[in-house]
Design an enzyme around this catalytic site. Structure first.
Site, PDB file in Angstrom:
ATOM      1  N   LYS A 177      -3.273   2.170  51.972  1.00 38.19           N
ATOM      2  CA  LYS A 177      -4.889   2.691  51.876  1.00 38.19           C
ATOM      3  C   LYS A 177      -5.106   2.719  53.082  1.00 38.19           C
ATOM      4  O   LYS A 177      -5.702   1.817  53.563  1.00 38.19           O
ATOM      5  CB  LYS A 177      -5.531   1.983  50.775  1.00 38.19           C
ATOM      6  N   GLY A 230      -8.478  -5.756  59.113  1.00 36.20           N
ATOM      7  CA  GLY A 230      -9.809  -5.456  58.965  1.00 36.20           C
ATOM      8  C   GLY A 230     -10.686  -6.661  59.313  1.00 36.20           C
ATOM      9  O   GLY A 230     -10.322  -7.407  60.230  1.00 36.20           O
ATOM     10  N   SER A 231     -11.971  -6.444  58.837  1.00 35.13           N
ATOM     11  CA  SER A 231     -12.805  -7.571  59.136  1.00 35.13           C
ATOM     12  C   SER A 231     -12.491  -8.763  58.670  1.00 35.13           C
ATOM     13  O   SER A 231     -11.659  -9.040  57.535  1.00 35.13           O
ATOM     14  CB  SER A 231     -14.348  -7.303  58.608  1.00 35.13           C
ATOM     15  N   GLY A 235     -10.861  -9.950  54.691  1.00 39.18           N
ATOM     16  CA  GLY A 235      -9.822 -10.799  55.018  1.00 39.18           C
ATOM     17  C   GLY A 235      -9.823 -12.019  53.932  1.00 39.18           C
ATOM     18  O   GLY A 235      -8.931 -12.145  53.215  1.00 39.18           O
ATOM     19  N   GLU A 252      -4.617  -9.562  59.616  1.00 44.76           N
ATOM     20  CA  GLU A 252      -5.380  -9.287  60.686  1.00 44.76           C
ATOM     21  C   GLU A 252      -6.690  -9.033  60.922  1.00 44.76           C
ATOM     22  O   GLU A 252      -7.174  -8.123  60.260  1.00 44.76           O
ATOM     23  CB  GLU A 252      -4.315  -8.228  61.838  1.00 44.76           C
ATOM     24  N   CYS A 286     -10.102  -4.792  68.151  1.00 44.22           N
ATOM     25  CA  CYS A 286      -9.845  -6.215  67.882  1.00 44.22           C
ATOM     26  C   CYS A 286      -9.512  -7.036  68.675  1.00 44.22           C
ATOM     27  O   CYS A 286      -9.727  -8.055  69.097  1.00 44.22           O
ATOM     28  CB  CYS A 286      -8.761  -6.401  66.845  1.00 44.22           C
ATOM     29  N   GLN A 333     -22.221   1.507  62.472  1.00 47.52           N
ATOM     30  CA  GLN A 333     -21.832   0.656  63.748  1.00 47.52           C
ATOM     31  C   GLN A 333     -22.695   0.854  65.048  1.00 47.52           C
ATOM     32  O   GLN A 333     -22.921  -0.215  65.530  1.00 47.52           O
ATOM     33  CB  GLN A 333     -20.266   1.080  64.106  1.00 47.52           C
ATOM     34  N   GLU A 385     -18.386 -11.337  66.317  1.00 53.65           N
ATOM     35  CA  GLU A 385     -17.979 -10.163  66.633  1.00 53.65           C
ATOM     36  C   GLU A 385     -18.656  -8.979  66.641  1.00 53.65           C
ATOM     37  O   GLU A 385     -19.287  -8.703  65.530  1.00 53.65           O
ATOM     38  CB  GLU A 385     -16.706  -9.790  65.809  1.00 53.65           C
TER      39      GLU A 385
HETATM   40  P1  NAD Z   1     -13.272  -3.836  56.647  1.00 50.99           P
HETATM   41  O1  NAD Z   1     -12.535  -5.267  56.434  1.00 50.99           O
HETATM   42  O2  NAD Z   1     -14.382  -3.197  56.490  1.00 50.99           O
HETATM   43  O3  NAD Z   1     -12.114  -2.554  56.012  1.00 50.99           O
HETATM   44  C1  NAD Z   1     -10.660  -2.647  56.281  1.00 50.99           C
HETATM   45  C2  NAD Z   1      -9.973  -2.115  55.152  1.00 50.99           C
HETATM   46  O4  NAD Z   1     -10.092  -2.664  53.998  1.00 50.99           O
HETATM   47  C3  NAD Z   1     -10.506  -0.705  54.751  1.00 50.99           C
HETATM   48  O5  NAD Z   1      -9.449   0.193  54.358  1.00 50.99           O
HETATM   49  C4  NAD Z   1     -11.314  -0.675  53.680  1.00 50.99           C
HETATM   50  O6  NAD Z   1     -11.734   0.223  52.807  1.00 50.99           O
HETATM   51  C5  NAD Z   1     -10.729  -1.976  53.038  1.00 50.99           C
HETATM   52  N1  NAD Z   1     -11.378  -2.933  52.123  1.00 50.99           N
HETATM   53  C6  NAD Z   1     -12.726  -3.197  52.341  1.00 50.99           C
HETATM   54  N2  NAD Z   1     -13.109  -3.903  51.169  1.00 50.99           N
HETATM   55  C7  NAD Z   1     -12.150  -3.966  50.156  1.00 50.99           C
HETATM   56  C8  NAD Z   1     -12.089  -5.031  49.188  1.00 50.99           C
HETATM   57  N3  NAD Z   1     -12.828  -5.743  48.676  1.00 50.99           N
HETATM   58  N4  NAD Z   1     -10.492  -5.176  48.787  1.00 50.99           N
HETATM   59  C9  NAD Z   1      -9.594  -4.353  49.400  1.00 50.99           C
HETATM   60  N5  NAD Z   1      -9.718  -3.556  50.311  1.00 50.99           N
HETATM   61  C10 NAD Z   1     -11.059  -3.381  50.827  1.00 50.99           C
HETATM   62  O7  NAD Z   1     -12.983  -3.509  58.393  1.00 50.99           O
HETATM   63  P2  NAD Z   1     -13.114  -2.339  59.281  1.00 50.99           P
HETATM   64  O8  NAD Z   1     -14.668  -2.087  59.510  1.00 50.99           O
HETATM   65  O9  NAD Z   1     -12.316  -0.979  58.780  1.00 50.99           O
HETATM   66  O10 NAD Z   1     -12.276  -2.483  60.496  1.00 50.99           O
HETATM   67  C11 NAD Z   1     -12.790  -3.387  61.639  1.00 50.99           C
HETATM   68  C12 NAD Z   1     -12.557  -4.734  61.390  1.00 50.99           C
HETATM   69  O11 NAD Z   1     -10.986  -4.672  61.714  1.00 50.99           O
HETATM   70  C13 NAD Z   1     -12.910  -5.775  62.816  1.00 50.99           C
HETATM   71  O12 NAD Z   1     -13.410  -6.860  62.146  1.00 50.99           O
HETATM   72  C14 NAD Z   1     -11.721  -5.788  63.833  1.00 50.99           C
HETATM   73  O13 NAD Z   1     -11.832  -6.972  64.253  1.00 50.99           O
HETATM   74  C15 NAD Z   1     -10.838  -5.784  62.610  1.00 50.99           C
HETATM   75  N6  NAD Z   1      -9.462  -5.377  63.354  1.00 50.99           N
HETATM   76  C16 NAD Z   1      -8.461  -6.670  63.648  1.00 50.99           C
HETATM   77  C17 NAD Z   1      -7.212  -6.113  64.048  1.00 50.99           C
HETATM   78  C18 NAD Z   1      -6.327  -7.215  64.283  1.00 50.99           C
HETATM   79  O14 NAD Z   1      -5.060  -6.957  64.458  1.00 50.99           O
HETATM   80  N7  NAD Z   1      -6.766  -8.482  64.150  1.00 50.99           N
HETATM   81  C19 NAD Z   1      -6.866  -4.841  64.602  1.00 50.99           C
HETATM   82  C20 NAD Z   1      -7.877  -3.760  64.387  1.00 50.99           C
HETATM   83  C21 NAD Z   1      -9.165  -4.041  63.726  1.00 50.99           C
END
Ligand code: NAD
Length: 483
Positions: A177, A230-231, A235, A252, A286, A333, A385
């Site tokens: 996804k 993701g965030s 996570g 991550e 990130c 954002q 962040e």
């Molecule tokens: P996000 O957590 O909002 O979304 C990430 C993914 O999770 C999306 O596909 C979203 O649709 C899905 N999602 C959201 N809620 C969910 C739920 N309840 N159940 C299952 N899936 C769900 O993050 P974002 O805004 O897309 O990305 C930005 C974040 O990602 C920042 O915090 C950044 O630091 C982090 N990031 C980390 C790394 C790393 O490797 N550490 C790399 C890139 C981005």
């Protein structure tokens, strides 16, 4: 505007959709009136179908000939590399990364697939003598099963690639996804995979929201492992649900990466690392440096040189060759970046330059990179962040103070130091709590063939990328046999 509506890929084909289907418009952040493409959103039912298809395909794919997997991965990687300019332009249009960086990201995605094409044929397993007479022991790995892959918007093709490629390589089926802000790169990748020779059901892609599609994947008892980027907020929710479902999980998440600059640093190297690490890719990495920790003697010279370079950055349309910094990904954002600029000012930091919404007739989400000095470690701009080009400079006395400040964060993804001192660079490399450490380099910018990941609130589970990815995507079997 493209009129064709695109859809999810389930059980070997792109699904057809009804006229009443919920539609998603993918808009260009450089020019939000431009719809890049339109997509039919998947729902819970389609997600369950995709999971079922993956489950049914799993036994045969787990036993598949490694040459088949190697050839499929090589096909995918080769096509991405051949089409990197086109895929980079698509990525730049949907996410706002400048074209040069977007093409680089597509190239990296292609290289990841090529790496795992080789990896599919690599030897693995161990033989042990037993402590019992006439017994032999084999230790080997087996595919984990069906993997749910959930990706963020900031690396629309590289992050999916570095998760999907090892998952398939080690014999797993995938339900992927992408983030709703970047479905076009994901669709293009799925379309390439659909022609790669991977059997129906092995790879599935669902375009849809986290709260329905993502949630269904996370909760499904048919999913054996979840690889999420993701965030931190999402996570943590996923970690809890995965624990309830006894699923293997790899997370991550966020970062608040420090870049330390010592008095003995080469000033040009320091300025370049700070500028690149903090502001390129619009600070939406990130691994971006958002805390610059500087010793007193070099502080004023570094800030002056960095401010000059920051003011000279060209901010604009991601597709313009002269643009250094593209738009912020969306209005939300942009609003978040502006809020943090306000918090910084309210808390008493000094805004040296930037921090403004740059209004443009296209309506693009343009924001001038912000440089704050007179920052104290308790300020929100220094601790939280932001995920935008907002850099906080903290002045410290010496290396010991700088090291302690760098460590003062719950995150632990990447950390950098700019110094000509071997003693301090060695100490920093050995003792930093971050998962990735850079010496005389920006905190962002990593290779595709070595472990990627962090510690603390940044990451959970085993490392991504390179041969270390095997740890997540397989399980270990220990077999005893009487000779
Ligand atoms: P996000 O957590 O909002 O979304 C990430 C993914 O999770 C999306 O596909 C979203 O649709 C899905 N999602 C959201 N809620 C969910 C739920 N309840 N159940 C299952 N899936 C769900 O993050 P974002 O805004 O897309 O990305 C930005 C974040 O990602 C920042 O915090 C950044 O630091 C982090 N990031 C980390 C790394 C790393 O490797 N550490 C790399 C890139 C981005």
């Amino acid at each position: 505007m493209t009129s064709k509506i695109k859809s999810s890929f389930v059980d070997g084909s792109f699904v057809s959709y009804d006229h009443g289907t919920d539609l998603l418009e993918n808009r260009n952040p450089s020019n939000p009136s431009e719809v890049v493409e339109r997509f039919a959103r998947a729902d819970k039912l389609l997600t369950e179908r995709a999971i079922q298809a993956a489950r049914s395909a799993a036994p045969a794919w787990a036993r598949s000939n490694p040459q088949l997997r190697a050839d499929a991965l090589d096909f995918i990687g080769s096509e991405i590399l051949q089409r990197k300019e086109e895929l980079g332009a698509l990525l730049a249009r949907e996410e706002g990364k400048v074209l040069r960086e977007a093409i680089g990201e597509a190239e990296r995605a292609g290289r990841s697939f090529k790496f795992y094409a080789q990896e599919a044929l690599r030897a693995e397993g161990e033989k042990y003598p037993s402590v019992r007479d006439d017994v032999g022991i084999d230790v080997f790995t087996q595919p984990l099963g069906v993997i749910g892959i959930i990706a963020p918007w900031n690396f629309p093709i590289a992050i999916p690639a570095w998760k999907i490629a090892p998952a398939l390589c080690y014999g797993n089926c995938v339900v992927f996804k992408p983030a709703e802000l970047v479905p076009s790169s994901a669709w293009a990748l799925a379309e390439i995979i659909s022609r790669s020779g991977v059997p129906a059901g092995v790879f599935n892609m669902l375009i849809g929201p986290g709260r329905s599609v993502g949630d269904t994947i996370i909760r499904s008892p048919e999913i054996d492992g979840i690889s999420f980027t993701g965030s931190e907020h999402t996570g943590r929710q996923i970690a809890q649900l995965a624990a309830e479902g006894m699923k293997k999980v790899q997370l991550e998440m966020g970062g608040k990466n420090p870049l330390v600059v010592l008095d003995d640093a080469d000033l040009d190297v320091a300025v370049e690392a700070a500028l690149n690490g903090s502001f390129y890719s619009t600070g939406q990495r990130c691994t971006a440096s958002s805390r610059l920790i500087v010793t007193e003697q070099i502080h004023d010279r570094l800030v002056a040189a960095l401010a000059e370079k920051t003011r000279a950055l060209t901010i604009g349309d991601a597709l313009n060759a002269s643009t250094n910094v593209g738009p912020v990904v969306d209005g939300r954002q942009l609003e978040q970046n502006l809020s943090y600029v306000r918090f910084g000012l309210e808390e008493g930091a000094k805004l040296v330059c930037g921090g403004e919404h740059l209004h443009h007739e296209s309506g693009g989400f343009f924001f001038s990179p912000a440089l704050f000095t007179d920052v104290s470690p308790k300020m929100r701009i220094y601790r939280e962040e932001i995920f935008g080009p907002v850099l906080s400079v903290l002045k410290v006395k010496n290396y010991e103070e700088a090291f302690a400040a760098a460590e003062d964060t719950p995150f632990g993804l990447s950390a950098g130091i700019i110094t000509t001192s071997l003693k301090h660079s060695e100490h920093f490399k050995r003792n930093s709590s971050a998962g990735m450490v850079m010496v005389n380099l920006a905190t962002a910018g990593v290779d595709y063939h070595v472990p990627f990941g962090g510690n603390g609130a940044s990451s959970l589970g085993s490392r991504e990328q390179g041969t270390h990815a095997r740890q997540f995507f397989t399980r270990v079997k220990t077999a005893y046999q009487l000779a």
